[in-house]
Design a protein around this motif. Structure first.
Motif, short mmCIF file in Angstrom:
data_model
loop_
_atom_site.label_atom_id
_atom_site.label_comp_id
_atom_site.label_asym_id
_atom_site.label_seq_id
_atom_site.Cartn_x
_atom_site.Cartn_y
_atom_site.Cartn_z
N TYR A 30 0.82 -1.32 -0.14
CA TYR A 30 0.23 -0.17 0.03
C TYR A 30 0.76 1.45 0.09
CZ TYR A 30 -3.64 3.50 1.14
OH TYR A 30 -4.55 4.44 1.06
N ASN A 31 1.81 1.10 0.90
CA ASN A 31 2.69 2.45 0.96
C ASN A 31 3.69 2.77 -0.27
OD1 ASN A 31 1.66 3.06 3.55
ND2 ASN A 31 3.30 2.15 4.52
N ASP A 32 4.02 1.56 -1.13
CA ASP A 32 4.54 1.61 -2.15
C ASP A 32 3.69 1.99 -3.61
OD1 ASP A 32 6.90 1.56 -3.67
OD2 ASP A 32 6.43 -0.59 -4.51
N LEU A 33 2.59 1.71 -3.49
CA LEU A 33 1.75 1.76 -4.84
C LEU A 33 0.55 2.37 -4.81
CD1 LEU A 33 2.41 -1.86 -6.19
CD2 LEU A 33 3.51 0.34 -6.85
N CYS A 34 -0.06 2.52 -3.58
CA CYS A 34 -1.65 2.92 -3.42
C CYS A 34 -1.74 4.21 -2.61
CB CYS A 34 -2.29 1.79 -2.53
SG CYS A 34 -2.24 0.23 -3.01
N LYS A 71 -6.53 -6.27 -11.53
CA LYS A 71 -6.59 -6.00 -13.06
C LYS A 71 -7.00 -4.55 -13.38
CE LYS A 71 -8.57 -10.68 -14.29
NZ LYS A 71 -9.67 -11.04 -14.95
N GLY A 72 -6.93 -3.91 -12.25
CA GLY A 72 -7.24 -2.42 -12.62
C GLY A 72 -8.64 -2.32 -12.50
N MET A 88 -8.03 3.38 -12.66
CA MET A 88 -6.99 2.69 -11.78
C MET A 88 -6.26 1.70 -12.78
SD MET A 88 -7.01 0.94 -7.93
CE MET A 88 -6.77 -0.86 -8.25
N ALA A 89 -5.04 2.10 -13.12
CA ALA A 89 -4.26 1.27 -13.77
C ALA A 89 -4.00 -0.39 -13.13
CB ALA A 89 -3.00 1.67 -14.32
#
Length: 128
Positions: A30-34, A71-72, A88-89
């Motif tokens: 989460y902290n890396d991507l979201c 899957k986005g 959302m990709a």
């Protein structure tokens, strides 16, 4: 009081060490991507990126949420009576990473949304 408790719901850590481990891994994902769109407090950006904190959509649509993370997503969704229509990709996460981030979201910011999500659960949802 400006202090916000981002820790896992205490009753879950006492009941299930597997959930605690998954939660901790999910927090890293989460902290890396979201966090950029959904913010550190899970509240998102009004009318742009939906909240994950206290989200009726996530609570009521676990499978759709799993598919969205894997899957986005695109198209309109309603979260807490507000329409969101952004994209959302796909994030390129493994099924285990999807399970971990779901467990983090399901047990953060006051959320307490059901049982642990496993890698096998994610694989089954994605195949359907």
């Amino acid at each position: 009081n400006n202090h916000v408790d981002y820790s896992i719901n205490k009753e879950n850590t006492a009941l299930d060490p597997q959930l605690k481990d998954s939660y901790e891994r999910g927090k890293l994902v989460y902290n890396d991507l979201c966090i950029t769109c959904h913010m550190s407090n899970g509240e998102g950006a009004p009318k742009v990126f939906p909240p994950l904190a206290k989200s009726d959509y996530i609570k009521e649509n676990q499978e759709a949420s799993i598919k969205g993370i894997k899957k986005g997503m695109s198209g309109e969704i309603i979260v807490n009576d507000i329409a969101y229509n952004s994209v959302m990709a796909p994030l390129g996460l493994s099924d285990e990473e999807v399970a971990d981030v779901m467990n983090y979201i399901n047990n953060s910011w006051g959320n307490n949304y059901g049982k642990i999500v496993t890698k096998e659960d994610v694989t089954k949802v994605i195949k359907n």
